[in-house]
Design an enzyme around this catalytic site. Structure first.
Site, short mmCIF file in Angstrom:
data_model
loop_
_atom_site.label_atom_id
_atom_site.label_comp_id
_atom_site.label_asym_id
_atom_site.label_seq_id
_atom_site.Cartn_x
_atom_site.Cartn_y
_atom_site.Cartn_z
N GLY A 86 0.84 -1.20 0.00
CA GLY A 86 0.00 0.00 0.00
C GLY A 86 0.87 1.25 0.00
N GLN A 140 -7.45 1.03 4.35
CA GLN A 140 -8.31 0.51 5.42
C GLN A 140 -9.73 0.23 4.94
OE1 GLN A 140 -7.61 -0.45 8.49
NE2 GLN A 140 -5.47 0.14 8.37
N GLY A 149 -2.91 -5.73 0.16
CA GLY A 149 -3.45 -7.07 0.35
C GLY A 149 -3.54 -7.53 1.79
N CYS A 157 3.06 2.03 13.07
CA CYS A 157 4.28 2.75 12.70
C CYS A 157 4.74 3.69 13.81
CB CYS A 157 4.05 3.56 11.44
SG CYS A 157 3.12 2.65 10.21
C1 LIG Z 1 -1.34 -0.12 6.40
C2 LIG Z 1 -1.62 1.16 5.71
C3 LIG Z 1 -0.80 1.63 4.67
C4 LIG Z 1 0.46 0.91 4.26
O1 LIG Z 1 0.19 -0.31 3.60
P1 LIG Z 1 1.39 -1.37 3.49
O2 LIG Z 1 0.91 -2.39 2.52
O3 LIG Z 1 1.58 -1.93 4.86
O4 LIG Z 1 2.57 -0.64 3.00
C5 LIG Z 1 -1.12 2.82 4.06
N1 LIG Z 1 -2.21 3.51 4.42
C6 LIG Z 1 -3.04 3.09 5.40
C7 LIG Z 1 -4.25 3.90 5.75
C8 LIG Z 1 -2.77 1.91 6.09
O5 LIG Z 1 -3.57 1.51 7.07
#
Ligand SMILES: *Cc1c(COP(=O)(O)O)cnc(C)c1O
Length: 398
Positions: A72, A180, A201, A326
């Site tokens: 993501g 999300q 994913g 994070c």
């Molecule tokens: C988890 C998350 C991401 C990052 O996704 P990853 O696949 O872990 O890099 C970005 N934006 C939001 C809102 C998230 O919850």
């Protein structure tokens, strides 16, 4: 105690068994490279395109508008940085919000260093972006509005369709971080005026290290990873075939089971919130009461420290979070809870519990029972709470 109650689905989820089954053949028997010409590799090409079709369908998009990524975060980086580069001639102003994930916020910081100007919109006490503030922030050099679909900490669902409509009325592109939201709530990129959308994913029972970017046809964005001609020249690197098979299967199941999951998770969410509200005094539910992800519970417990609550929950086998994963480990209160106006102490006392399809009502009871006991114990050790609980006259005694 070897019980495990996993209430951190906003951080990550388990891959469904069907997802793992869909992935397995591409590690071993069907290991071919989708770019190869021989028929042995055709199954690999097929499964990548099959997954692309499932995801496009889930969004009301065309297959050619879906690009697989490695996360993501990568999709967020790509959308922002490539938009900035492609439309930098038109302007160098981007609008986002103060409650975005760090994949957006830190990319914006990077773009600021490259000479772009970023406006970070405020949100109200429920976490909603103000549409009038958005509209008046748009300038003639604004090239992109990037507002998340749903917040990862407090679960607030933003008025995405309206945001997109306003952006388009002013000739500006609209990207949404839907990491999300995808698979949790219905999304239609056309009806919601979305030009770009990121998803991941592992947030919807797919494999980690997979994601995608929806990019509307006709946009000028260029490739982010340079190399071979994979993903129609837009994202180089041999396809993560097993991962793509997995994210496709996860999307298929997420869409097929969405209605039933929304019902069940909303019921469990509200059951847990109601028990906590009824049985524990001096608490506050953070986020929006109705514009909220079905699986999100975020509660502040006055006179108790969030990190201490988490440690004690962990002893009871309950996995929860104090904010986004994070920022875990750092003692600064979350930027999201600060943005909705929570005082430092209330922000520090917040915990987030996010539900998934495997959770049960019995687990909600176990969790509520434990939290009740933990808060009581922590408050009994808190000098602030002891002072607060003194009868009023005592405050006046010397
Ligand atoms: C988890 C998350 C991401 C990052 O996704 P990853 O696949 O872990 O890099 C970005 N934006 C939001 C809102 C998230 O919850």
């Amino acid at each position: 105690m070897d019980r495990l109650v996993y209430l951190d689905h906003a951080a990550t989820t388990s891959a469904r068994p069907e997802v793992v089954d869909a992935m397995m053949p591409y590690f071993t028997k069907e290991f071919g490279n989708p770019s190869s010409i021989y028929s042995f590799a055709s199954k690999n090409k097929d499964v990548v395109e099959h997954s692309r079709g499932i995801i496009a369908n889930a969004l009301g998009a065309d297959k050619e508008e879906i690009y697989f990524t490695g996360s993501g975060s990568e999709a967020d980086n790509w959308a922002l940085i490539a938009s900035a580069e492609a439309y930098g001639d038109k302007g160098r102003h981007i609008i986002t919000s103060k409650i975005e994930h760090h994949a957006i916020l830190n990319t914006c910081k990077y773009l600021e260093q490259k000479g772009y100007e970023i406006t970070y919109l405020n949100v109200d006490e429920k976490g909603l972006v103000n549409l009038e503030e958005l509209e008046s922030a748009i300038r003639c050099d604004t090239i992109l509005v990037s507002i998340m679909f749903a917040n990862n900490e407090i679960g607030t669902i933003e008025p995405v369709a309206e945001i997109g409509r306003i952006a388009h009325a002013h000739g500006t592109l609209f990207h949404t971080d839907a990491v999300q939201a995808f698979g949790q709530v219905p999304i239609n990129v056309q009806e919601m005026n979305i030009d770009m959308l990121s998803a991941s994913g592992h947030k919807f029972n797919g494999p980690k290290g997979t994601g995608f970017l929806y990019m509307k046809k006709g946009l000028l964005l260029k490739s982010f990873i340079h190399g071979g001609h994979q993903e129609r020249g837009m994202r180089a690197g041999t396809e993560n075939v097993s991962g793509i098979a997995g994210i496709g299967k996860a999307a298929e199941i997420a869409v097929a089971t969405m209605d039933e999951r929304i019902k069940k998770e909303t019921m469990l969410r509200d059951y847990l919130i109601n028990r906590l509200m009824k049985e524990i005094p001096y608490i506050r539910v953070n986020g929006h009461e109705s514009k909220r992800l079905p699986n999100n519970v975020n509660v502040s417990f006055q006179f108790a420290d969030g990190e201490s609550i988490l440690i004690m929950l962990d002893i009871a086998g309950i996995c929860a979070s104090s904010g986004s994963a994070c920022t875990a480990g750092s003692s600064a209160p979350s930027h999201v809870l600060t943005a909705i106006g929570l005082p430092y102490e209330i922000a520090r006392s917040a915990i987030r519990m996010t539900l998934g399809y495997e959770n049960t009502k019995e687990e909600m009871d176990y969790t509520a029972d434990n939290i009740k006991q933990i808060i009581e114990n922590l408050r009994n050790m808190s000098p602030l709470y002891q002072e607060f609980m003194q009868p009023v006259e005592k405050h006046f005694q010397s």
